[in-house]
Design a protein around this motif. Sequence first.
Motif, short mmCIF file in Angstrom:
data_model
loop_
_atom_site.label_atom_id
_atom_site.label_comp_id
_atom_site.label_asym_id
_atom_site.label_seq_id
_atom_site.Cartn_x
_atom_site.Cartn_y
_atom_site.Cartn_z
N SER A 1 0.86 -1.17 0.00
CA SER A 1 0.00 0.00 0.00
C SER A 1 0.90 1.23 0.00
CB SER A 1 -0.90 0.01 1.24
OG SER A 1 -1.77 -1.11 1.25
N SER A 2 0.32 2.40 -0.24
CA SER A 2 1.14 3.61 -0.26
C SER A 2 0.36 4.79 0.30
CB SER A 2 1.61 3.91 -1.69
OG SER A 2 0.52 4.27 -2.52
N VAL A 3 1.12 5.74 0.79
CA VAL A 3 0.57 7.02 1.27
C VAL A 3 1.38 8.12 0.60
CG1 VAL A 3 0.09 8.50 3.23
CG2 VAL A 3 -0.11 6.01 3.49
N ARG A 4 0.73 8.89 -0.24
CA ARG A 4 1.41 10.01 -0.91
C ARG A 4 1.06 11.28 -0.16
NH1 ARG A 4 -0.11 13.19 -5.68
NH2 ARG A 4 -1.97 11.87 -5.83
N ILE A 5 2.09 11.95 0.32
CA ILE A 5 1.89 13.16 1.15
C ILE A 5 2.41 14.38 0.42
CG2 ILE A 5 2.44 14.31 3.32
CD1 ILE A 5 2.64 11.60 4.64
N LYS B 1 11.82 36.78 11.03
CA LYS B 1 11.79 36.39 9.62
C LYS B 1 10.52 35.61 9.35
CE LYS B 1 15.61 34.06 9.20
NZ LYS B 1 16.66 33.27 8.51
N LEU B 2 9.98 35.76 8.14
CA LEU B 2 8.76 35.06 7.77
C LEU B 2 8.83 34.67 6.30
CD1 LEU B 2 5.82 34.21 8.53
CD2 LEU B 2 5.10 36.46 7.74
N ASP B 3 8.61 33.38 6.02
CA ASP B 3 8.55 32.94 4.63
C ASP B 3 7.28 33.46 3.99
OD1 ASP B 3 10.91 31.62 4.76
OD2 ASP B 3 10.09 29.61 4.81
N LYS B 4 7.42 34.26 2.95
CA LYS B 4 6.24 34.81 2.30
C LYS B 4 5.57 33.81 1.36
CE LYS B 4 7.90 39.59 2.52
NZ LYS B 4 8.26 40.81 1.74
N ILE B 5 6.36 32.85 0.86
CA ILE B 5 5.83 31.83 -0.04
C ILE B 5 6.05 30.46 0.58
CG2 ILE B 5 5.97 30.80 -2.34
CD1 ILE B 5 7.00 33.46 -3.37
N ALA B 6 4.97 29.69 0.72
CA ALA B 6 5.08 28.37 1.31
C ALA B 6 5.86 27.44 0.38
CB ALA B 6 3.69 27.79 1.59
N ARG B 7 6.76 26.67 0.96
CA ARG B 7 7.52 25.69 0.18
C ARG B 7 6.71 24.40 0.08
NH1 ARG B 7 13.82 26.44 2.08
NH2 ARG B 7 13.81 28.72 2.18
N LYS B 8 6.86 23.71 -1.04
CA LYS B 8 6.07 22.50 -1.27
C LYS B 8 6.98 21.29 -1.40
CE LYS B 8 4.21 21.48 -5.29
NZ LYS B 8 3.34 21.48 -6.50
N GLY B 9 6.57 20.20 -0.78
CA GLY B 9 7.28 18.93 -0.92
C GLY B 9 6.29 17.79 -1.05
N GLU B 10 6.66 16.77 -1.78
CA GLU B 10 5.77 15.62 -1.97
C GLU B 10 6.60 14.34 -1.93
OE1 GLU B 10 2.80 14.02 -5.46
OE2 GLU B 10 2.58 16.12 -4.80
N GLN B 11 6.06 13.33 -1.27
CA GLN B 11 6.80 12.08 -1.12
C GLN B 11 5.83 10.92 -0.98
OE1 GLN B 11 9.99 12.47 1.65
NE2 GLN B 11 10.56 10.30 1.60
N ILE B 12 6.22 9.76 -1.50
CA ILE B 12 5.40 8.55 -1.39
C ILE B 12 6.03 7.61 -0.38
CG2 ILE B 12 4.50 6.52 -2.60
CD1 ILE B 12 4.43 8.13 -5.15
N PHE B 13 5.21 7.12 0.55
CA PHE B 13 5.65 6.17 1.56
C PHE B 13 4.92 4.85 1.34
CE2 PHE B 13 6.11 10.42 3.22
CZ PHE B 13 7.36 10.41 3.81
N TYR B 14 5.61 3.75 1.58
CA TYR B 14 5.03 2.43 1.32
C TYR B 14 4.72 1.71 2.62
CZ TYR B 14 6.58 3.47 -3.38
OH TYR B 14 6.75 4.08 -4.59
N VAL B 15 3.57 1.07 2.64
CA VAL B 15 3.11 0.31 3.81
C VAL B 15 2.92 -1.13 3.35
CG1 VAL B 15 1.28 0.02 5.53
CG2 VAL B 15 1.95 2.33 4.79
N TYR B 16 3.70 -2.05 3.91
CA TYR B 16 3.70 -3.42 3.42
C TYR B 16 2.68 -4.31 4.12
CZ TYR B 16 7.79 -1.94 0.88
OH TYR B 16 8.63 -1.27 0.03
N ASP B 17 2.14 -3.85 5.22
CA ASP B 17 1.10 -4.62 5.90
C ASP B 17 -0.16 -3.75 5.99
OD1 ASP B 17 -0.52 -6.21 7.41
OD2 ASP B 17 0.75 -6.22 9.20
N PRO B 18 -1.16 -4.02 5.15
CA PRO B 18 -2.36 -3.18 5.16
C PRO B 18 -3.14 -3.26 6.46
CG PRO B 18 -2.71 -5.12 3.80
CD PRO B 18 -1.25 -5.10 4.16
N ALA B 19 -2.84 -4.26 7.29
CA ALA B 19 -3.52 -4.38 8.59
C ALA B 19 -3.21 -3.18 9.48
CB ALA B 19 -3.12 -5.68 9.29
#
Length: 247
Positions: free
Chosen positions: A30-34, A55-73
Amino acid sequence: MAVATRVLVPDRTCTTRLDRREPPPCSGSSSVRIRLFLSRAYSSRRLAGRSTTDKLDKIARKGEQIFYVYDPALFLSYEETRRAVHAMVASMPLLAGFDVSTDNWASCAALDAVATAMRDRARRDDDEGLGGGRYHFFVELAMEVTLLYSEPKAVVRACADTVMQVAESGSADHQCSICMEGFENISAGPMAPVNLPCSHPFHTHCITVWLFKGHSCPVCRHDLRGLVSAPWSSRAHNLGAKYLAFR
């Protein structure tokens, strides 16, 4: 600790959906894409209670990653799912260098909602005899991380590390001028004595609390502003006869 981390994930910015489901029999994971949108701020709580945003970031940074889950239980357990999702988010490269442990979250409602959505889907399938399939979830959330620097705590810590003069037992200086209690023979903790650059000693706890309300020594009014600086500042400041860079 002079720098604290505060994490906020507004509920309205968090969504969870099931992109795809593979019914049994099936193989693989299974997978979880965040997808994470990160806003960062650096703030300071100055002496006498004044707060500033450095200091304040005026533009939000974006990141994306897929995590795998080998036991769906795993998805059948709310607690296991919640812990797993938090570990996934915390390990994303976008958050490297930040302490995003759940103790630092203003609210964990977003994590709760993600875990509940995943568990409910897995349990519904399990109740219908369709358990054992593979799930592919998508999670999107916006996170606001604030590093909060405490100048009162930093001043006391710097004094403890740098100003080495110690009041002698039996002397007039051998009591805290705030609580009027004597000093114990201890070198660490809230009741340990600490000397300011002006040489007046206080209990660590007493002078820390005082500096959240004032900016000078309560005995001689020696001004303590500007002695230390936030770790993201390039400036160094004089403490007594020494220069310190807070780290």
